[in-house]
Design an enzyme around this catalytic site. Structure first.
Site, PDB file in Angstrom:
ATOM      1  N   CYS A 151       0.142   3.727   2.790  1.00 23.82           N
ATOM      2  CA  CYS A 151       0.506   2.967   4.084  1.00 23.82           C
ATOM      3  C   CYS A 151       2.056   3.417   4.289  1.00 23.82           C
ATOM      4  O   CYS A 151       2.691   3.818   5.157  1.00 23.82           O
ATOM      5  CB  CYS A 151       0.187   1.643   4.043  1.00 23.82           C
ATOM      6  SG  CYS A 151      -1.360   1.163   3.978  1.00 23.82           S
ATOM      7  N   CYS A 206       1.033  -1.242   0.069  1.00 25.53           N
ATOM      8  CA  CYS A 206      -0.001  -0.059  -0.130  1.00 25.53           C
ATOM      9  C   CYS A 206       0.771   1.336  -0.026  1.00 25.53           C
ATOM     10  O   CYS A 206       1.463   1.667   1.071  1.00 25.53           O
ATOM     11  CB  CYS A 206      -0.913   0.063   1.230  1.00 25.53           C
ATOM     12  SG  CYS A 206      -1.988   1.591   1.243  1.00 25.53           S
TER      13      CYS A 206
END
Length: 129
Positions: A61, A58
């Protein structure tokens, strides 16, 4: 340090590229057992904590994780935990979006935030500190 838990120190970092921290209030759960144990400790000890759920794939993230880690320096009385949903699939099966941040006060989950935004995250951490 408890078995299976990693924490950062002034000489090392649990995730490559994270800034160093003088506090031991940042941990990374690397297995479902780690995460279960940490969640149990948060709830039973009535600890105030912030948990970041993310994934290595991600992009958002990866961008917010260093900021989350830096916040651990600014809020040494809070426990900060990072859990990768792919490393802890059973205990994170309730997580639908990455990143997700959960806030605990007195051992109880009191808030949840989806998505990133360093200022937004900082404000939310401050609110729950």
């Amino acid at each position: 340090m408890e078995k299976g838990l990693s924490s950062t120190s002034s000489t090392s970092s649990s995730k490559e590229g994270l800034p160093l921290t003088p506090h031991s209030n940042f941990r990374t759960a690397s297995t479902d057992d780690d995460l279960s144990h940490i969640l149990f400790n948060i709830k039973s000890s009535k600890t105030s904590a912030v948990i970041s759920y993310g994934a290595s794939w991600c992009r958002v993230c990866s961008e917010i994780l260093p900021a989350f880690h830096r916040l651990s320096n600014n809020f040494p009385k809070l426990s900060f935990l990072y859990a990768d949903i792919d490393e802890c699939p059973e205990t994170t099966q309730h997580i639908r979006y990455t990143p997700t941040f959960q806030f605990f006060r007195d051992g109880e989950k009191v808030d949840e935030m989806y998505g990133a935004g360093e200022e937004r995250l900082r404000d939310r951490v401050w609110l729950h500190s």
